[in-house]
Design an enzyme around this catalytic site. Structure first.
Site, PDB file in Angstrom:
ATOM      1  N   CYS A 148      -1.053  -1.668  14.886  1.00 56.91           N
ATOM      2  CA  CYS A 148      -0.834  -1.611  13.447  1.00 56.91           C
ATOM      3  C   CYS A 148      -1.329  -2.869  12.756  1.00 56.91           C
ATOM      4  O   CYS A 148      -1.055  -3.989  13.202  1.00 56.91           O
ATOM      5  CB  CYS A 148       0.661  -1.415  13.178  1.00 56.91           C
ATOM      6  SG  CYS A 148       1.074  -1.280  11.436  1.00 56.91           S
ATOM      7  N   ASN A 193      -6.297   5.157  15.199  1.00 56.72           N
ATOM      8  CA  ASN A 193      -7.092   4.897  14.006  1.00 56.72           C
ATOM      9  C   ASN A 193      -7.595   3.458  14.092  1.00 56.72           C
ATOM     10  O   ASN A 193      -6.811   2.517  14.055  1.00 56.72           O
ATOM     11  CB  ASN A 193      -6.221   5.092  12.757  1.00 56.72           C
ATOM     12  CG  ASN A 193      -7.032   5.261  11.489  1.00 56.72           C
ATOM     13  OD1 ASN A 193      -8.245   5.098  11.494  1.00 56.72           O
ATOM     14  ND2 ASN A 193      -6.352   5.583  10.412  1.00 56.72           N
ATOM     15  N   CYS A 244       3.899  -4.074  16.131  1.00 58.28           N
ATOM     16  CA  CYS A 244       3.365  -2.974  16.937  1.00 58.28           C
ATOM     17  C   CYS A 244       1.866  -3.198  17.129  1.00 58.28           C
ATOM     18  O   CYS A 244       1.145  -3.497  16.169  1.00 58.28           O
ATOM     19  CB  CYS A 244       3.623  -1.633  16.255  1.00 58.28           C
ATOM     20  SG  CYS A 244       5.377  -1.317  15.937  1.00 58.28           S
ATOM     21  N   SER A 260       8.503   6.027  16.149  1.00 54.02           N
ATOM     22  CA  SER A 260       7.213   5.564  16.645  1.00 54.02           C
ATOM     23  C   SER A 260       7.401   5.235  18.123  1.00 54.02           C
ATOM     24  O   SER A 260       7.723   4.105  18.493  1.00 54.02           O
ATOM     25  CB  SER A 260       6.766   4.321  15.862  1.00 54.02           C
ATOM     26  OG  SER A 260       6.455   4.653  14.536  1.00 54.02           O
ATOM     27  N   LEU A 261       7.182   6.231  18.965  1.00 48.54           N
ATOM     28  CA  LEU A 261       7.488   6.083  20.394  1.00 48.54           C
ATOM     29  C   LEU A 261       6.322   5.428  21.138  1.00 48.54           C
ATOM     30  O   LEU A 261       6.449   4.352  21.708  1.00 48.54           O
ATOM     31  CB  LEU A 261       7.832   7.439  20.991  1.00 48.54           C
ATOM     32  CG  LEU A 261       8.477   7.407  22.370  1.00 48.54           C
ATOM     33  CD1 LEU A 261       9.816   6.686  22.339  1.00 48.54           C
ATOM     34  CD2 LEU A 261       8.640   8.818  22.931  1.00 48.54           C
ATOM     35  N   HIS A 262       5.192   6.126  21.177  1.00 52.45           N
ATOM     36  CA  HIS A 262       3.926   5.579  21.684  1.00 52.45           C
ATOM     37  C   HIS A 262       3.929   5.173  23.153  1.00 52.45           C
ATOM     38  O   HIS A 262       2.971   4.558  23.629  1.00 52.45           O
ATOM     39  CB  HIS A 262       3.462   4.402  20.816  1.00 52.45           C
ATOM     40  CG  HIS A 262       3.507   4.677  19.361  1.00 52.45           C
ATOM     41  ND1 HIS A 262       2.963   5.816  18.805  1.00 52.45           N
ATOM     42  CD2 HIS A 262       4.069   3.976  18.332  1.00 52.45           C
ATOM     43  CE1 HIS A 262       3.173   5.802  17.499  1.00 52.45           C
ATOM     44  NE2 HIS A 262       3.848   4.701  17.194  1.00 52.45           N
ATOM     45  N   CYS A 276       3.133   8.412   1.470  1.00 49.22           N
ATOM     46  CA  CYS A 276       3.470   7.511   2.574  1.00 49.22           C
ATOM     47  C   CYS A 276       3.785   6.153   1.950  1.00 49.22           C
ATOM     48  O   CYS A 276       2.909   5.486   1.413  1.00 49.22           O
ATOM     49  CB  CYS A 276       2.298   7.420   3.546  1.00 49.22           C
ATOM     50  SG  CYS A 276       2.655   6.453   5.028  1.00 49.22           S
ATOM     51  N   GLY A 305       5.572  -1.971   7.057  1.00 51.97           N
ATOM     52  CA  GLY A 305       6.925  -2.452   7.283  1.00 51.97           C
ATOM     53  C   GLY A 305       7.779  -1.540   8.136  1.00 51.97           C
ATOM     54  O   GLY A 305       7.423  -0.400   8.428  1.00 51.97           O
ATOM     55  N   CYS A 319      -2.080   1.588   8.560  1.00 54.28           N
ATOM     56  CA  CYS A 319      -1.124   0.806   7.778  1.00 54.28           C
ATOM     57  C   CYS A 319      -1.572  -0.650   7.634  1.00 54.28           C
ATOM     58  O   CYS A 319      -1.789  -1.339   8.618  1.00 54.28           O
ATOM     59  CB  CYS A 319       0.253   0.836   8.437  1.00 54.28           C
ATOM     60  SG  CYS A 319       0.978   2.475   8.515  1.00 54.28           S
ATOM     61  N   CYS A 326       5.102  -7.104   8.405  1.00 59.06           N
ATOM     62  CA  CYS A 326       6.104  -6.548   9.318  1.00 59.06           C
ATOM     63  C   CYS A 326       6.352  -7.548  10.436  1.00 59.06           C
ATOM     64  O   CYS A 326       5.428  -8.190  10.931  1.00 59.06           O
ATOM     65  CB  CYS A 326       5.624  -5.223   9.898  1.00 59.06           C
ATOM     66  SG  CYS A 326       6.852  -4.394  10.943  1.00 59.06           S
ATOM     67  N   GLU A 377       0.821  -1.215   0.000  1.00 59.98           N
ATOM     68  CA  GLU A 377       0.000   0.000   0.000  1.00 59.98           C
ATOM     69  C   GLU A 377       0.857   1.268   0.000  1.00 59.98           C
ATOM     70  O   GLU A 377       1.942   1.291   0.570  1.00 59.98           O
ATOM     71  CB  GLU A 377      -0.890   0.037   1.249  1.00 59.98           C
ATOM     72  CG  GLU A 377      -1.816  -1.148   1.385  1.00 59.98           C
ATOM     73  CD  GLU A 377      -2.530  -1.163   2.729  1.00 59.98           C
ATOM     74  OE1 GLU A 377      -2.473  -0.146   3.454  1.00 59.98           O
ATOM     75  OE2 GLU A 377      -3.124  -2.192   3.056  1.00 59.98           O
TER      76      GLU A 377
END
Length: 364
Positions: A133, A304, A130, A228-230, A119, A173, A347, A126, A98
């Site tokens: 995701c 999301n 995460c 990508s901390l989160h 993007c 990924g 994603c 992946c 994508e």
């Protein structure tokens, strides 16, 4: 035995030096043929070798028999009311990837802008899992090759009729887990003979592969970096980012300080706000301190929704409270009410639906 057409390598994966070796050293062509071929590929955007009329017929036949142009097949485009577009591409092995085209956001940049951001994906699936995701729900399939990375950009530009002038490796990924092919693609993307997009307009987003962050820092070009901390503490990040079990926040920040010593570009922390998981206001205070130590920007993104995952999005009121705590500690902070919420823009969602329908994967 000749290769099947779909298995032929694509010319989009060759740098200027690679093409020089191919045409000059392997096929005895004069050096100016390299420049001619590059102009057909990247300036004129030829769809086939047959269009390269100033190349000798014999050389065109050699290229046609051994190479293809695009490594991707566009199979679906989804668009939203805010003109964000999501593209689903089929690869030579029947898997999907994508790419998203995002117009500049007036909420972030003020007046309407002509900036268009792609993007881009770097892998099929992946391995890093995460928890927010969709890319990793079916695990890791394979790395994308350099031509498949570059091909996404060229295919989107062709379909949209727009010049891409900003790139984020934030699609499917983990880019830094595909470092060799990523490096090759970056050479093509930034080359003045290639897509000619400046390094300062390219952002690599990583889940936190500390050793590879240092490798990226050693690349001469000033590529931007997003993390990508989160989660601002190990306990919170462990709930969301499996990579944190290998490289804890302390090691990650050691790598980030090394990156900062090599680059003048500001680091961005991506922080998806998930209700009851990482949106405690205490996390906002710790996040602010960590960001301030690096002069980093914080980009807050409400979760999301992903089909198959149970997490929820906090209320907008709570998101603004979280943002204000970070911002009040003198940290540049944005709250992105993201574009594309109506087109499966998280994603990997569109790819999961297609590969499930094709029977390639099962999430049962």
């Amino acid at each position: 035995m000749s290769l099947k057409p779909q298995a032929l390598p694509s010319l989009l994966g060759y740098t200027s030096d690679d093409l020089t070796t191919l045409l000059k050293e392997e096929h005895g062509q004069p050096a100016y043929r390299v420049q001619q071929a590059l102009e057909w590929i990247y300036k004129h955007r030829a769809d086939s070798v047959d269009e390269m009329l100033n190349l000798p017929a014999g050389l065109r036949d050699t290229l046609k028999n051994n190479f293809r142009m695009s490594p991707l097949e566009l199979v679906r485009v989804q668009g939203s009311e805010d003109t964000t577009r999501k593209y689903l591409f089929k690869l030579h092995d029947g898997r999907y990837v994508e790419t998203v085209l995002i117009p500049a956001s007036p909420a972030l940049y003020g007046e309407k802008s002509d900036r268009h951001t792609a993007c881009v994906s770097s892998q099929v699936g992946c391995a890093y899992g995460c928890k927010f995701c969709a890319s990793g729900l079916d695990g890791f399939t394979r790395n994308l090759t350099a031509d498949e990375i570059v091909g996404q950009l060229m295919a989107v530009e062709k379909h949209a009729g727009r010049k891409i002038n900003n790139i984020v490796f934030m699609g499917m990924g983990e880019p830094l887990a595909n470092f060799k092919n990523l490096n090759q693609a970056l050479d093509i993307i930034t080359g003045n003979w290639g897509l000619n997009i400046g390094a300062r307009h390219i952002t690599i987003s990583t889940s936190g592969l500390a050793p590879m962050i240092k490798k990226l820092a050693d690349r001469p070009q000033q590529i931007r970096l997003a993390i990508s901390l989160h989660g601002a503490t190990n306990d919170t990040r462990d709930k969301i980012m499996p990579v944190n079990s290998k490289w804890k926040i302390e090691e990650l920040f050691d790598a980030l300080h090394y990156y900062k010593s090599k680059s003048k570009k500001r680091i961005t922390f991506e922080y998806i706000l998930i209700k009851g998981i990482n949106d405690e206001l205490e996390q906002a205070s710790i996040l602010a301190k960590r960001a301030k130590s690096l002069g980093a920007l914080v980009n807050l993104i409400p979760y999301n929704t992903v089909e198959g995952l149970e997490w929820e999005r906090p209320s907008e009121e709570h998101c603004y409270k979280f943002r204000d705590i970070v911002r009040n500690n003198d940290v540049t902070t944005t709250l992105r009410i993201e574009k594309g919420h109506d087109i499966d823009a998280a994603c990997g969602q569109l790819r999961l639906k297609q590969e499930t329908a094709d029977g390639k994967i099962s999430l049962d």
